[in-house]
Each structure stands twice: as C-alpha cells, then as structure tokens.
Design a protein around this motif. Structure first.
Motif, PDB file in Angstrom:
ATOM      1  N   SER A  70       0.857  -1.184   0.000  1.00 23.39           N
ATOM      2  CA  SER A  70       0.000   0.000   0.000  1.00 23.39           C
ATOM      3  C   SER A  70       0.901   1.245   0.000  1.00 23.39           C
ATOM      4  O   SER A  70       2.055   1.177   0.410  1.00 23.39           O
ATOM      5  N   PRO A  71       0.391   2.380  -0.478  1.00 23.33           N
ATOM      6  CA  PRO A  71       1.224   3.584  -0.605  1.00 23.33           C
ATOM      7  C   PRO A  71       1.891   4.023   0.698  1.00 23.33           C
ATOM      8  O   PRO A  71       2.955   4.619   0.676  1.00 23.33           O
ATOM      9  N   VAL A  76       7.228   0.671   0.634  1.00 23.25           N
ATOM     10  CA  VAL A  76       7.055   1.667  -0.433  1.00 23.25           C
ATOM     11  C   VAL A  76       7.649   3.009   0.001  1.00 23.25           C
ATOM     12  O   VAL A  76       8.408   3.635  -0.740  1.00 23.25           O
TER      13      VAL A  76
END
Length: 131
Positions: A70-71, A76
C-alpha cells in the motif's frame, strides 16, 4: 449440498491469467540483472526455509501483499519497493502469483507481471538460490 457457483482456485487463476502479464523465468532474470524490477517472493516463510530464497528478491508472503505494497507501507515509503519499476511476482508454481498480480492490478498498479512456473522455473533459468 455443494454450491456449484463457487469457483475453484484453478478457475480464478485461469481468469486472472487472461488479465495479467506472464513472463518467463528468463525474462525475469534479465529484468533483475538490469535492475529494472522489484522481484517479490510470495511464498510462505517455511518454503524459503526448506527450499532457499532467491537472490535480490523481497519476501512478502501472499497474505500480506496488499498491506505491504500500500502507498503508506514502509516498503514503499522507504523505496525498498520502487513502484515506478515493474513489479515481478513469483511463488512456487505460478498460481498464487497469478492471483496476486490480478489483485495488484485491481489496486491500481500498472507494471505488474508474474513468473510462469514460479520458483521451479527460476532455479532452472539460473537465478541464484540462497539457502
């Protein structure tokens, strides 16, 4: 009573394969050697312990994939996984990675592929296995 409307895992895999990009182990090796992808190992911890891990891969068990990519996830945010590069998924034989590739596509990822035949084909193609 068996509900015949329930799809089998193979049906889900077949449907996913119509929507996603499948690459050969040799193509994946070329991407890794040229630093053009994130190589994600979806196998369970026990599979890595028993069979070894693939050099230059990031281990994210299938059950944690959506959360791990997920962002706002540490992988990430800290650029362990570069979302601008192609993300190449693999599992033992290609089933889990096909389903995972479709899930990432559904999440909005654009450059997703998975390795046909998974870990078995990768060993043959010349990926370095660390035990």
């Amino acid at each position: 009573y068996i509900n015949m409307n329930i799809k089998t895992p193979q049906t889900l895999i077949d449907e996913a394969n119509k929507e996603i990009k499948t690459i050969s182990a040799e193509q994946a090796l070329d991407l890794v050697r040229n630093n053009k992808c994130n190589l994600i190992d979806l196998r369970e911890e026990s599979e890595l312990v028993n069979l070894g891990s693939v050099e230059k891969s990031t281990h994210i068990p299938r059950g944690l994939l959506e959360f791990s990519l997920s962002p706002n996830s540490p992988l990430v945010k800290n650029s362990v996984v570069d979302v601008n590069k192609e993300t190449v998924l693999f599992c033992a034989a290609g089933g889990r990675s096909a389903l995972a590739a479709k899930t990432l596509k559904d999440m909005g990822f654009k450059n997703i592929s998975h390795v046909e035949g998974g870990f078995g084909n990768m060993q043959v193609a010349g990926f370095k296995i660390i035990k």
